[in-house]
Design a protein around this motif. Structure first.
Motif, mmCIF file in Angstrom:
data_model
loop_
_atom_site.group_PDB
_atom_site.id
_atom_site.type_symbol
_atom_site.label_atom_id
_atom_site.label_comp_id
_atom_site.label_asym_id
_atom_site.label_seq_id
_atom_site.Cartn_x
_atom_site.Cartn_y
_atom_site.Cartn_z
ATOM 1 N N GLY A 30 0.846 -1.135 0.066
ATOM 2 C CA GLY A 30 -0.091 -0.012 -0.056
ATOM 3 C C GLY A 30 0.793 1.235 0.011
ATOM 4 N N VAL A 31 0.234 2.456 -0.436
ATOM 5 C CA VAL A 31 0.890 3.748 -0.313
ATOM 6 C C VAL A 31 -0.215 4.480 0.492
ATOM 7 N N PRO A 32 0.007 4.512 1.644
ATOM 8 C CA PRO A 32 -1.251 5.245 2.491
ATOM 9 C C PRO A 32 -1.313 6.864 2.322
ATOM 10 N N ARG A 33 0.085 7.445 1.924
ATOM 11 C CA ARG A 33 0.009 8.851 1.603
ATOM 12 C C ARG A 33 1.210 9.273 0.733
ATOM 13 N N ILE A 34 0.933 10.292 0.091
ATOM 14 C CA ILE A 34 1.987 10.874 -0.781
ATOM 15 C C ILE A 34 2.881 11.640 -0.013
ATOM 16 N N THR A 35 4.101 11.408 0.203
ATOM 17 C CA THR A 35 5.127 12.435 0.790
ATOM 18 C C THR A 35 6.540 12.108 0.515
ATOM 19 N N SER A 36 7.400 12.796 0.803
ATOM 20 C CA SER A 36 8.909 12.731 0.468
ATOM 21 C C SER A 36 9.405 11.723 1.380
ATOM 22 N N PRO A 37 10.329 11.026 0.888
ATOM 23 C CA PRO A 37 10.925 9.841 2.075
ATOM 24 C C PRO A 37 11.906 10.272 2.916
ATOM 25 N N LEU A 38 12.313 9.503 3.923
ATOM 26 C CA LEU A 38 13.214 9.816 4.655
ATOM 27 C C LEU A 38 14.419 9.192 4.096
#
Length: 433
Positions: A152-160
């Motif tokens: 899954g991809v729960p949200r779109i955000t930049s990775p750590l």
């Protein structure tokens, strides 16, 4: 001279040098979790994760044979990899054993059992839940190849990211080029009255200099319709006006929407101009208000799904008695790190103001966080960041724009003449397009 390089092929490289070399390779950060029939959960932070195959879907993780995670994954035969977002530094440190006094690592974060029972982080940047399919020796580590059962991809955000033994985020490279649109000049000139023909010549000159110009809604009522070259858009309030603009030949229409996460108004405009070749620019009102951050991100996603050709984030003007954080480069950076990936392939525009002299600082921040399109106002028209200042900044940064800075100078002089009755230098002569 360059640094010395050890080339002794007779022995293995020493551990210290090997660690230093690996530290130069940036990687994502994930939390590897597992759980057994007894319900015992365990997790650790790791960066040794990679894809193996698409068909069947396989991934691998490498675990030190001496650690507890290795024992549990071997026994349970399942694991999940939770990819951390940029705001998960604290969680990453917690599962890496770097937070003193922690007795239950899962006490922080929202965790749910996945298909295999392994804990899944509900707000991870992404996750995969796997069943161990192959196990290979790898020196002091073991390579576990897992078949992906669920993902899954729960949200779109930049990775750590992890690099040089420190936590970080994506690098902030400057773009090769940006585009600039003047969304206020024509409206301000119309509101000020004066010589309409000279005002039209001025907006034409700005456009000829390489700036897209937005015309106010009353242009739709003009008869006959004006010539509509490239780099012209018109503001509309609803689907009916959008259809009228498309029929008149406008190649871009701009509609303002609320940050409500729905995008219904924009969707109706997109439907009204479907098949006409007209681009819909949806403008999210007061998008830089920190209190609206989550709603803005949902709205950007909804506008992308609605089929908008461009999405613009508008910074609101100052309000009497309010001291908000809209103009903070730090807030803007955080917003754009999520908004840019949320927009996907749709161009994300930004209309900045110059609160407390931070307009250019915010423009630079935006460029380094993926924004390639800006809305401005000649000489600060409408309170927006002055077009000429942004063009100058780009020239100093070696960022290309389609705007000819020399062609803007007579435009500034003509604007001065329209407002004050005198020209500081020669008249403006717009090029014919």
């Amino acid at each position: 001279m360059g640094a010395e390089v050890a080339m002794d092929t007779g022995t293995a490289v020493d551990e210290t040098t090997f660690r230093r070399v690996l530290a130069r390779w940036p990687s994502g950060v994930g939390i590897i979790t597992t759980a057994g029939p007894d319900g015992l959960r365990h997790g650790m932070t790791a960066s040794s994760f990679s894809s193996v195959s698409l068909d069947p879907p396989l991934v691998l993780v490498c675990l030190d044979r001496r650690i507890r995670s290795h024992e549990l994954v071997t026994r349970n035969g399942v694991f999940a990899v939770n990819v951390l977002g940029r705001d998960h530094i604290g969680l990453g440190r917690r599962f890496a054993g770097l937070t003193p006094g922690v007795t239950d690592r899962f006490a922080e974060g929202d965790w749910l059992p996945g298909a295999t029972g392994s804990p899944v982080l509900t707000d991870a940047a992404a996750w995969v839940d796997c069943r161990v399919r192959h196990v290979y020796p790898g020196g002091d580590h073991t390579i576990f190849v897992g078949e992906v059962i669920a993902a899954g991809v729960p949200r779109i955000t930049s990775p750590l990211l992890f690099h040089s033994r420190s936590w970080g985020q994506l690098a902030d490279p400057l773009p090769e080029s940006v585009t600039i649109a003047d969304t206020e000049l024509a409206r301000v000139l119309a509101a000020e009255g004066g010589n309409r023909r000279r005002a039209a010549r001025l907006t034409a000159a700005v456009r000829a200099a390489g700036v897209r110009v937005r015309l106010p809604r009353d242009e739709l009522r003009r008869s006959p319709a004006p010539a509509l070259p490239e780099r012209v858009s018109v503001r509309v309030k609803d689907a009916a006006e959008a259809a009228e603009a498309a029929t008149a030949g406008y190649r871009a229409v701009e509609v303002t929407v609320a940050a409500d996460g729905l995008a219904a108004a924009a969707a109706s405009v997109v439907a009204a101009v479907a098949g006409s070749g007209t681009t819909v620019v949806a403008r999210v009102d007061d998008a830089l208000d920190p209190a609206r951050g989550r709603a803005v991100l949902h709205t950007v996603g909804a506008l992308r799904e609605a089929g908008c050709g461009e999405i613009a984030l508008d910074e609101a003007g100052p309000r009497v008695g309010e001291d908000r954080d809209d103009g903070s480069p730090r807030h803007l950076r955080r917003l754009l790190q999520d908004a840019v990936p949320q927009a996907g392939g749709v161009r994300l525009r930004l209309a900045l103001r110059d609160h407390h002299g931070l307009g250019l600082v915010n423009a630079l921040t935006a460029m380094k966080n993926g924004v390639r399109d800006f809305d401005t106002g000649l000489a600060g028209s409408g309170g927006l960041l002055p077009t000429e200042r942004l063009v100058l900044l780009c020239s100093r940064l070696d960022v290309e724009t389609p705007v000819e800075s020399e062609a803007l100078r007579p435009c500034l002089n003509e604007l001065h003449a329209l407002r004050y009755g005198r020209r500081r230098s020669g008249p403006v002569r717009p090029a014919v397009s």
